[in-house]
Write a protein that holds these residues in place. Structure first.
Motif: not given
Length: 537
Positions: A376-380, A385-388, A393-399, A499-502
């Motif tokens: 939400e902090s990145v995409y609102g 939702i873009t991979m650019r 999103l370090p924590y999401f990518r780590a997950t 998309t789902l988790l946001r």
């Protein structure tokens, strides 16, 4: 005169004793021969005569094999029936076998019948035919967006369609769904993505027959577990219970084959040559090109040489007479099988991984909170939702990386076979030996991953909180036979999950306590469970 009791006993006991001694000698010799190995063979258990270690596998073969690797080392050899099977339990072993050597690139010809070793791409034998088809597949999937931003609009559209379906379900109950299972919804979504690239439209959404095939893929059963064991030890398909599984598998394969043939025939009828709409059209263009080239070669060749042209069945390089003809691997049969491979593999593996993602986050709501806050902090709440923006999103990518570490979709990867006798990390591997890469074992090696059973995205972050891509997470295996569509799988997992988790919060139904070991049946499926989904905004 009556025989005394001692003489009477001796007359019966002696043959029995002699037979016992003989059986013991035969057993000792059989055990000695069974246990005998070449001095340079990898260490490992031989198991029971004739059976080998097959009785040890049971429900979770990847966990049993991980213990063998910890006991015997990263390259160990066990008997499965009469087969020698080498288990690779480290990234170094996998790289040496598949990235640095060509001796172990083949697939077993006696593989389960759902996939063909004669056509397709997954179980195609190594050689020029495979190289040509893999190169074509990679190039065309990239043309249609794999690994590129041009595919993002399609991924976003299909992901939003899933969100719309969940919105509708939640709205029926004041914004919070009744307990539901996510499997069908997820398989529908992921199949729509690969169908768009391969067939040009969402075939499973528009064709009831494809819907039924997806349902068969999703439904877990004891037959799937038997199929998983047969996948490791194909010789078992001769036994009655496994033979029944094989027949069911043949029925499913034939049904899928017919559906693919219908789609291809429809493409042949409606295509505009030279203006491809999708992967199938591109393949048909190559078929025509190959036919024209073959016709021109036949015209320029004397009549008595025409019989030397490569036939459709000549896939083995050793069987080719003369020079390999360019584009000779393109045929209708090959197109049916490669589309089947792409549809099945892409749908199943990515659906499984995304479902594991949601299931783990249900079990770890604190991690779900962190992921949603970062998204939400990145995409609102309404941004695209873009991979650019993935670097933010370090924590999401780590997950995501922790999910693929904990539960690789195909925990034992696909089997390889030694095409010739060669050495691997100092051990002699005879020709014909099956090799399995235990991705699950590699991802749970306690020497690399402290407390490997714990779900900890933080292990993929550095001291500054930046994401660290790990060379020890290899969910797609390595080398020339690694997953053809891995870039597509990464894009799907990222976009669908984000998309789902946001938009939604996921929780297990009250009282639900799923077995997080999952269900091992070639792919490692998450446990069947129901979730409660609530709208976040």
């Amino acid at each position: 005169m009556a025989m005394d009791s001692e003489t009477y006993f001796s007359s019966f006991a002696k043959p029995f004793i002699d037979a016992t001694i003989l059986l013991c000698l035969i057993g000792y010799v059989a055990w000695h021969l069974w246990s005998k190995k070449h001095p340079a063979s990898p260490p490992g258990s031989r198991g029971l005569p004739l059976l080998g270690c097959i009785t040890s596998l049971r429900a979770y073969p990847e966990r049993v094999m991980a213990k063998w690797s910890q006991k015997y080392g990263p390259v160990c050899m066990v008997k499965m029936g009469l087969m020698d099977v080498v288990i690779l339990g480290s990234v170094e072993a996998a790289n040496e076998a598949f990235a640095k050597s060509s001796s172990f690139a083949d697939r077993p010809s006696n593989a389960v019948s759902l996939f063909s070793s004669k056509y397709g791409v997954l179980f195609l034998q190594s050689g020029k035919f495979h190289t040509e088809q893999r190169r074509f597949g990679l190039n065309k999937l990239r043309e249609f967006g794999m690994g590129k931003r041009k595919l993002e609009p399609t991924l976003i559209e299909i992901s939003n369609e899933l969100c719309d379906r969940l919105d509708s379900i939640c709205d029926q109950n004041g914004g919070v769904s009744a307990p539901i299972a996510m499997e069908y919804l997820m398989y529908d979504t992921i199949s729509n993505i690969i169908s768009h690239m391969v067939f040009g439209y969402k075939v499973a959404e528009e064709k009831e027959e494809f819907q039924k095939v997806l349902r068969e893929m999703v439904e877990p059963s004891k037959l799937h577990v038997l199929h998983a064991i047969m996948f490791i030890a194909p010789f078992l398909q001769r036994l009655p219970v496994f033979n029944y599984t094989r027949r069911k598998e043949d029925l499913f394969r034939n049904k899928l084959h017919r559906l693919m043939a219908v789609e291809i025939d429809e493409h042949i009828r409606t295509r505009d040559p030279g203006n491809p709409r999708d992967f199938v059209d591109c393949f048909l263009d190559e078929m025509e090109k190959a036919e024209r080239q073959q016709a021109n070669e036949n015209k320029s060749r004397p009549q008595n040489e025409n019989n030397n042209s490569i036939k459709e069945d000549d896939h083995d390089e050793s069987s080719h007479q003369g020079e390999w003809r360019p584009l000779s691997s393109f045929s209708r049969d090959q197109l049916i099988h490669i589309t089947k491979d792409l549809f099945m593999a892409a749908t199943d593996t990515t659906s499984v991984t995304t479902l594991w993602m949601i299931t783990f986050l249900c079990k770890h709501p604190d991690i779900q909170d962190k992921v949603q806050k970062e998204l939400e902090s990145v995409y609102g709440q309404s941004g695209i939702i873009t991979m650019r923006l993935m670097d933010k999103l370090p924590y999401f990518r780590a997950t995501l990386q922790e999910i693929t570490r904990c539960r690789p979709a195909v925990p034992l990867s696909l089997p390889h076979i030694a095409s010739k006798t060669d050495y691997l990390m100092g051990y002699r591997i005879p020709k014909g030996t099956t090799l399995l890469t235990n991705l699950f074992g590699i991802h749970h090696d306690p020497k690399i991953w402290p407390e490997p059973e714990l779900f900890k995205p933080e292990r993929h972050l550095d001291a500054a909180g930046c994401f660290v891509k790990s060379p020890n997470v290899i969910p797609f295996n390595v080398g020339t036979r690694s997953c053809l569509g891995q870039q597509l799988a990464k894009m799907q997992l990222f976009t669908v999950s984000a998309t789902l988790l946001r938009k939604f919060r996921f929780a297990l139904k009250a009282g639900e306590n799923p077995d997080m070991r999952g269900v091992s049946m070639v792919s490692l499926r998450p446990p069947a469970c129901e979730m409660v989904i609530s709208k976040r905004f």
